[in-house]
Design a protein around this motif. Structure first.
Motif, PDB file in Angstrom:
ATOM      1  N   TYR B  91       0.805  -1.213   0.000  1.00  0.00           N
ATOM      2  CA  TYR B  91       0.000   0.000   0.000  1.00  0.00           C
ATOM      3  C   TYR B  91       0.843   1.270   0.000  1.00  0.00           C
ATOM      4  CZ  TYR B  91       0.594  -0.572   5.087  1.00  0.00           C
ATOM      5  OH  TYR B  91       1.107  -0.767   6.336  1.00  0.00           O
ATOM      6  N   LYS B  92       2.163   1.107   0.101  1.00  0.00           N
ATOM      7  CA  LYS B  92       3.025   2.284   0.000  1.00  0.00           C
ATOM      8  C   LYS B  92       3.825   2.282  -1.299  1.00  0.00           C
ATOM      9  CE  LYS B  92       3.512   3.217   4.917  1.00  0.00           C
ATOM     10  NZ  LYS B  92       4.393   2.995   6.071  1.00  0.00           N
ATOM     11  N   ARG B  93       3.492   1.382  -2.227  1.00  0.00           N
ATOM     12  CA  ARG B  93       4.227   1.340  -3.494  1.00  0.00           C
ATOM     13  C   ARG B  93       3.369   1.901  -4.595  1.00  0.00           C
ATOM     14  NH1 ARG B  93       7.624  -4.227  -4.046  1.00  0.00           N
ATOM     15  NH2 ARG B  93       8.131  -4.453  -1.849  1.00  0.00           N
ATOM     16  N   ASN B  94       3.978   2.671  -5.461  1.00  0.00           N
ATOM     17  CA  ASN B  94       3.204   3.267  -6.533  1.00  0.00           C
ATOM     18  C   ASN B  94       3.148   2.357  -7.764  1.00  0.00           C
ATOM     19  OD1 ASN B  94       1.594   5.158  -7.664  1.00  0.00           O
ATOM     20  ND2 ASN B  94       3.288   6.329  -8.537  1.00  0.00           N
ATOM     21  N   VAL B  95       2.778   1.108  -7.517  1.00  0.00           N
ATOM     22  CA  VAL B  95       2.466   0.203  -8.633  1.00  0.00           C
ATOM     23  C   VAL B  95       1.096  -0.390  -8.332  1.00  0.00           C
ATOM     24  CG1 VAL B  95       4.820  -0.431  -9.262  1.00  0.00           C
ATOM     25  CG2 VAL B  95       3.637  -1.699  -7.474  1.00  0.00           C
ATOM     26  N   ASN B  96       0.351  -0.719  -9.345  1.00  0.00           N
ATOM     27  CA  ASN B  96      -0.960  -1.323  -9.131  1.00  0.00           C
ATOM     28  C   ASN B  96      -1.101  -2.577  -9.962  1.00  0.00           C
ATOM     29  OD1 ASN B  96      -1.735   1.955  -8.852  1.00  0.00           O
ATOM     30  ND2 ASN B  96      -2.435   0.563  -7.254  1.00  0.00           N
ATOM     31  N   THR B  97      -1.949  -3.478  -9.458  1.00  0.00           N
ATOM     32  CA  THR B  97      -2.052  -4.806 -10.043  1.00  0.00           C
ATOM     33  C   THR B  97      -3.435  -5.053 -10.631  1.00  0.00           C
ATOM     34  OG1 THR B  97      -0.558  -5.540  -8.296  1.00  0.00           O
ATOM     35  CG2 THR B  97      -1.666  -7.253  -9.556  1.00  0.00           C
ATOM     36  N   VAL B  98      -3.459  -5.706 -11.773  1.00  0.00           N
ATOM     37  CA  VAL B  98      -4.707  -6.275 -12.285  1.00  0.00           C
ATOM     38  C   VAL B  98      -4.624  -7.767 -11.989  1.00  0.00           C
ATOM     39  CG1 VAL B  98      -6.105  -6.741 -14.321  1.00  0.00           C
ATOM     40  CG2 VAL B  98      -4.948  -4.546 -14.083  1.00  0.00           C
ATOM     41  N   PHE B  99      -5.506  -8.236 -11.100  1.00  0.00           N
ATOM     42  CA  PHE B  99      -5.386  -9.605 -10.612  1.00  0.00           C
ATOM     43  C   PHE B  99      -5.981 -10.596 -11.606  1.00  0.00           C
ATOM     44  CE2 PHE B  99      -5.018  -6.950  -6.934  1.00  0.00           C
ATOM     45  CZ  PHE B  99      -4.053  -7.570  -6.183  1.00  0.00           C
ATOM     46  N   GLN B 156     -15.961  -6.972 -19.495  1.00  0.00           N
ATOM     47  CA  GLN B 156     -16.217  -5.678 -18.853  1.00  0.00           C
ATOM     48  C   GLN B 156     -15.578  -5.618 -17.471  1.00  0.00           C
ATOM     49  OE1 GLN B 156     -20.463  -5.907 -19.199  1.00  0.00           O
ATOM     50  NE2 GLN B 156     -20.532  -4.539 -20.970  1.00  0.00           N
ATOM     51  N   GLN B 157     -15.648  -6.758 -16.740  1.00  0.00           N
ATOM     52  CA  GLN B 157     -15.005  -6.801 -15.422  1.00  0.00           C
ATOM     53  C   GLN B 157     -13.509  -6.550 -15.562  1.00  0.00           C
ATOM     54  OE1 GLN B 157     -15.973 -10.244 -13.064  1.00  0.00           O
ATOM     55  NE2 GLN B 157     -18.098 -10.214 -13.726  1.00  0.00           N
ATOM     56  N   GLN B 158     -12.951  -7.161 -16.602  1.00  0.00           N
ATOM     57  CA  GLN B 158     -11.544  -6.985 -16.904  1.00  0.00           C
ATOM     58  C   GLN B 158     -11.195  -5.499 -17.082  1.00  0.00           C
ATOM     59  OE1 GLN B 158      -8.703  -9.296 -18.405  1.00  0.00           O
ATOM     60  NE2 GLN B 158      -8.155  -7.394 -17.436  1.00  0.00           N
ATOM     61  N   ARG B 159     -12.076  -4.772 -17.800  1.00  0.00           N
ATOM     62  CA  ARG B 159     -11.830  -3.345 -18.029  1.00  0.00           C
ATOM     63  C   ARG B 159     -11.936  -2.558 -16.739  1.00  0.00           C
ATOM     64  NH1 ARG B 159     -13.398  -2.099 -23.697  1.00  0.00           N
ATOM     65  NH2 ARG B 159     -13.641  -4.129 -24.661  1.00  0.00           N
ATOM     66  N   VAL B 160     -12.870  -2.968 -15.869  1.00  0.00           N
ATOM     67  CA  VAL B 160     -13.002  -2.268 -14.584  1.00  0.00           C
ATOM     68  C   VAL B 160     -11.722  -2.462 -13.772  1.00  0.00           C
ATOM     69  CG1 VAL B 160     -14.283  -2.121 -12.427  1.00  0.00           C
ATOM     70  CG2 VAL B 160     -15.505  -2.515 -14.553  1.00  0.00           C
ATOM     71  N   PRO B 170      -0.111   4.823 -11.746  1.00  0.00           N
ATOM     72  CA  PRO B 170       1.041   4.149 -11.140  1.00  0.00           C
ATOM     73  C   PRO B 170       2.300   4.292 -11.997  1.00  0.00           C
ATOM     74  CG  PRO B 170      -0.378   2.550 -12.214  1.00  0.00           C
ATOM     75  CD  PRO B 170      -1.074   3.870 -12.320  1.00  0.00           C
ATOM     76  N   SER B 171       3.451   4.086 -11.357  1.00  0.00           N
ATOM     77  CA  SER B 171       4.709   4.060 -12.110  1.00  0.00           C
ATOM     78  C   SER B 171       4.714   2.886 -13.069  1.00  0.00           C
ATOM     79  CB  SER B 171       5.901   3.908 -11.169  1.00  0.00           C
ATOM     80  OG  SER B 171       5.953   4.979 -10.287  1.00  0.00           O
ATOM     81  N   ALA B 172       4.062   1.801 -12.657  1.00  0.00           N
ATOM     82  CA  ALA B 172       3.948   0.638 -13.526  1.00  0.00           C
ATOM     83  C   ALA B 172       2.655  -0.093 -13.197  1.00  0.00           C
ATOM     84  CB  ALA B 172       5.141  -0.299 -13.332  1.00  0.00           C
ATOM     85  N   LEU B 173       2.070  -0.699 -14.209  1.00  0.00           N
ATOM     86  CA  LEU B 173       0.876  -1.507 -14.016  1.00  0.00           C
ATOM     87  C   LEU B 173       1.274  -2.974 -14.130  1.00  0.00           C
ATOM     88  CD1 LEU B 173      -2.284  -1.382 -13.782  1.00  0.00           C
ATOM     89  CD2 LEU B 173      -2.303  -1.877 -16.209  1.00  0.00           C
ATOM     90  N   LEU B 174       0.901  -3.759 -13.125  1.00  0.00           N
ATOM     91  CA  LEU B 174       1.260  -5.174 -13.116  1.00  0.00           C
ATOM     92  C   LEU B 174       0.030  -5.992 -13.469  1.00  0.00           C
ATOM     93  CD1 LEU B 174       3.161  -5.084  -9.706  1.00  0.00           C
ATOM     94  CD2 LEU B 174       4.033  -4.493 -11.963  1.00  0.00           C
ATOM     95  N   LEU B 175       0.165  -6.863 -14.455  1.00  0.00           N
ATOM     96  CA  LEU B 175      -0.985  -7.663 -14.880  1.00  0.00           C
ATOM     97  C   LEU B 175      -0.657  -9.145 -14.737  1.00  0.00           C
ATOM     98  CD1 LEU B 175      -0.497  -5.235 -17.373  1.00  0.00           C
ATOM     99  CD2 LEU B 175      -2.929  -5.735 -17.451  1.00  0.00           C
ATOM    100  N   ASP B 176      -1.415  -9.829 -13.877  1.00  0.00           N
ATOM    101  CA  ASP B 176      -1.140 -11.237 -13.584  1.00  0.00           C
ATOM    102  C   ASP B 176      -2.082 -12.123 -14.397  1.00  0.00           C
ATOM    103  OD1 ASP B 176      -0.394 -13.629 -12.548  1.00  0.00           O
ATOM    104  OD2 ASP B 176      -1.228 -13.280 -10.545  1.00  0.00           O
ATOM    105  N   GLU B 177      -1.641 -12.583 -15.540  1.00  0.00           N
ATOM    106  CA  GLU B 177      -2.461 -13.415 -16.429  1.00  0.00           C
ATOM    107  C   GLU B 177      -3.897 -12.902 -16.511  1.00  0.00           C
ATOM    108  OE1 GLU B 177      -1.741 -17.178 -17.254  1.00  0.00           O
ATOM    109  OE2 GLU B 177       0.090 -17.456 -16.109  1.00  0.00           O
ATOM    110  N   PRO B 178      -4.089 -11.634 -16.861  1.00  0.00           N
ATOM    111  CA  PRO B 178      -5.434 -11.058 -16.748  1.00  0.00           C
ATOM    112  C   PRO B 178      -6.409 -11.595 -17.786  1.00  0.00           C
ATOM    113  CG  PRO B 178      -3.973  -9.519 -17.829  1.00  0.00           C
ATOM    114  CD  PRO B 178      -3.131 -10.690 -17.430  1.00  0.00           C
ATOM    115  N   LEU B 179      -5.901 -12.219 -18.852  1.00  0.00           N
ATOM    116  CA  LEU B 179      -6.813 -12.650 -19.905  1.00  0.00           C
ATOM    117  C   LEU B 179      -7.133 -14.131 -19.811  1.00  0.00           C
ATOM    118  CD1 LEU B 179      -5.187 -10.671 -22.857  1.00  0.00           C
ATOM    119  CD2 LEU B 179      -6.945  -9.943 -21.266  1.00  0.00           C
ATOM    120  N   GLY B 180      -6.586 -14.785 -18.799  1.00  0.00           N
ATOM    121  CA  GLY B 180      -6.720 -16.234 -18.689  1.00  0.00           C
ATOM    122  C   GLY B 180      -8.158 -16.716 -18.623  1.00  0.00           C
ATOM    123  N   ALA B 181      -9.056 -15.911 -18.016  1.00  0.00           N
ATOM    124  CA  ALA B 181     -10.422 -16.377 -17.797  1.00  0.00           C
ATOM    125  C   ALA B 181     -11.331 -16.107 -18.992  1.00  0.00           C
ATOM    126  CB  ALA B 181     -11.001 -15.709 -16.548  1.00  0.00           C
TER     127      ALA B 181
END
Lengths: 292, 387
Positions: B91-99, B156-160, B170-181
């Motif tokens: 919560y103190k890092r300026n990166v965000n994740t798409v789970f 649509q959930q993916q886009r949200v 964020p400085s970087a966006l992290l995407l963890d296999e976001p298209l798998g589903a």
């Protein structure tokens, strides 16, 4: 071809009636054992009974209701105050228990849940009598409280409102733990990861994610504690004194000791009405239908 | 070989040093006795679409979670915008994740989901509404602000989830296999969508996937990981045409791997004996010396087939046709050399030999530049591959 159509039509008809057929046993049961007695209770609440040994006669005696209110207002108020206090106490105790079991229980989850339910294997009355021993003047707790000075030398635990509320809390605690556990257990822990990822420290994540998502469990649990606690008479009888009498005790006394069925019935209906109003307000406040 | 890759990576890191957003500096992660990430060392540049690609269990998600802050490296440093953040909570890092499963908050509207981050950081109310609206427009969900996640389709959930992360700049966006589903068609649409959004916002994307096609389609650069180690980092073209290892060659696309004995090395051309023939192969791996055993890698679409031995400056091997499968764009021919090596050739309509039948003998040839020479996998490396 036409035979097939006929068969299909028949099948559709059957499909339409099946849900109703499935309802029949339950409905019959409810009508016979709940609605009919309720109706007879309602008639009784409007009956008159001039003497202790007279047979009650129906006669639109609304005075029973005004009597119930005017004579037993204090007991009503006390019942709902105690029940509210017990519900809040149970919530404060149950939530952390349910939280730990759901999120930190790991493979001991079922064992811990078992420990929550185990007291249920003992009879309600026995459990309350056990509390009487624990809180009693020869009990271990009172000595400790005297020693550390929480209670003055002449103060006791047994036969106080605290004892009654404590007993109610203890007896109905599992009804609070289990629904909260169920709603917490359903929460995807990855939601907490997401909250942390979005700049929320643990406490904010708890406030914004866990609490709202566990509200259905809190709602169900508090009703399961509040309603039976408000109607209970065992705890106030064994753990309280004459000044802690709850409405359940009054109803019991009127029915079984005074034989004053009409008043007892009127008291019961007032109780049902108040509970329904409380539940309606409560569900409106928590807005659970939207969450579920 | 290991040294060589590291030198390659260091060189790449150096070349992008002035605009590196994330530096993974000799990072290892141990879970009990299992080494999930083994000395990862690379940098991710400002504004690039960077993919971590590998089979499941290769350490790519663990690396991502270390960048996000959900895991701490056992050794090494994760640097974000030049600062060591190895011990900084998420919560103190300026990166965000798409789970992977989006992890949208089910009790909140789309608007509240997206506003969650800015509200956590106590951004001014008016500003939050503006930022959320801007994001909803970028992800084409402007009319869905008041819906609940459960009322949305998977795409649509993916886009949200994307908007909820990007709204924090964020400085970087992290995407963890976001298209798998998502199903194949939607996945392909979302791949292009993600590319478009990334260009639009200009934020560094770090994308984890096990799907090599997805990585090739979307990435500026790819890190191919295997058994906790980074095998190669490069552009999709580099990784496809010049794989650094046999693993990379086999993991990305289809590769013909012909065992070879190195006869001589002159400059960047090696002469090898392979499949009973002698020919030249370009070599970039400086550790390959004469008398080494090596592997010639050539892609199926680079193979030409002919009934007669081809002339000119080509490498050619003789083979027998084992199977012919029509696949639409190409005819897939399975061949076997006299030495027993299996080859696959993708034959386009212009090169088709209509009379070809299984059992026929023919010549498979390629221009020298189409192949590359790789160090053969020794037995220890092979066990690593299997585990």
């Amino acid at each position: 071809m036409s035979a097939k159509i006929e068969r299909d039509a028949q099948g559709r008809k059957q499909a339409r009636y099946t849900p109703w057929l499935l309802l029949v046993p339950g409905l019959l049961w409810l009508i016979w054992f709940f609605y009919l007695p309720l109706y007879s209770l309602f008639r009784m609440s409007l009956s008159t009974k001039p003497s202790r040994f007279a047979v009650p006669e129906f006669g639109w005696a609304w005075s029973n209701y005004s009597q119930a209110f005017s004579q037993y207002g204090a007991q009503f108020q006390r019942s709902f105050t105690y029940a509210l206090a017990a519900t809040i106490a149970a919530l404060l105790i149950a939530y952390p228990i349910a939280y730990v079991i759901a999120f930190r229980g790991g493979r001991y989850r079922n064992v811990l849940l078992g420990l929550v339910v185990v007291p249920f294997f003992t009879n309600f009355l026995i459990r309350t009598l056990a509390w009487k021993t624990i809180l009693g003047n020869q009990g271990p707790l009172i000595n400790l409280l005297h020693t550390i000075g929480v209670l003055g030398p002449n103060e006791t635990l047994l036969r106080t409102p605290i004892a009654v509320i404590g007993g109610l809390t203890y007896n109905f605690l599992p009804f609070m733990v289990l629904p909260i556990y169920v709603s917490l257990e359903k929460i995807d822990p990855r939601l907490l990861d997401a909250a942390r990822d979005l700049y929320s420290h643990t406490w904010r994540g708890f406030r914004k994610i866990i609490i709202p998502l566990s509200l259905p469990g809190v709602f169900a649990g508090s009703l399961l504690v509040f309603i039976p606690a408000a109607g209970d008479f065992v705890n106030s009888y064994y753990l309280g004194n004459a000044k802690t009498t709850m409405i359940g005790s009054v109803v019991q006394d009127q029915f079984l000791v005074q034989n004053n069925y009409p008043i007892a019935a009127a008291l019961s209906f007032v109780f049902i009405a108040i509970v329904m109003v409380v539940v309606a307000i409560y569900s409106r406040l928590l807005g659970t239908e939207e969450i579920a | 070989m290991r040294l060589n890759i590291e030198a390659l990576n260091d060189a790449k890191e150096l070349s992008g040093l002035e605009n590196t957003v994330i530096e993974i500096s000799h990072v290892s992660k141990q879970f009990g006795g299992f080494k999930a990430v083994d000395d990862a060392n690379f940098g991710i540049r400002q504004g690039e679409f960077f993919s971590m690609l590998g089979p499941s269990g290769c350490g790519k998600t663990t690396t991502l979670r270390m960048i996000a802050g959900f895991e701490q490296p056992t050794s090494g440093e994760v640097r974000l915008d030049g600062k060591d953040v190895s011990k900084v909570p998420p919560y103190k890092r300026n990166v965000n994740t798409v789970f992977q499963n989006y992890a949208l908050f089910p009790h909140m509207t789309v608007f509240d989901n997206i506003a969650f981050g800015p509200r956590s950081t106590k951004a001014p109310k008016g500003e939050i509404a503006g930022r959320v609206k801007e994001m909803l427009e970028i992800v084409h969900l402007a009319d869905f602000a008041e819906r609940r996640p459960t009322q949305l389709s998977g795409g649509q959930q993916q886009r949200v989830a994307l908007a909820r992360a990007l709204v924090n700049y964020p400085s970087a966006l992290l995407l963890d296999e976001p298209l798998g589903a998502l199903d194949l068609k939607l996945r392909q649409t979302m791949q292009l969508e993600l590319k478009r959004i990334q260009r639009e916002v200009g934020i560094t994307f770090v994308f984890v996937t096990h799907d090599q096609e997805e990585a090739l389609t979307m990435s500026d650069r790819i890190a191919v990981m295997n058994a906790g180690r980074v095998e190669q980092i490069g552009t999709p073209e580099e990784i496809y045409h010049q794989p650094a290892t046999v693993f990379v060659a086999g993991f990305i696309g289809v590769a013909n791997l012909i065992p070879a004995a190195v006869v001589a090395v002159t400059g960047d051309l090696a002469t090898v004996d392979a499949a009973g023939h002698r020919f030249g192969v370009p070599v970039t791996d400086e550790s390959i010396k004469p008398a080494d055993s090596a592997v010639v890698m050539v892609r199926p679409e680079r193979l030409h087939i002919s009934l007669d031995r081809p002339t000119g400056d080509l490498a050619a091997v003789e083979a027998t046709v084992e199977e012919l499968v029509f696949q639409g764009p190409v005819l897939r021919a399975s061949l076997r050399t006299a030495a027993g090596t299996e080859l696959v050739a993708h034959i386009g309509p212009e090169d088709a030999l209509p009379m070809l039948r299984p059992g026929d003998r023919l010549w498979a040839s390629w221009v020298l530049d189409a192949a590359c020479l790789l160090r053969s996998v020794d037995t220890t490396a092979e066990t690593a591959l299997v585990s």
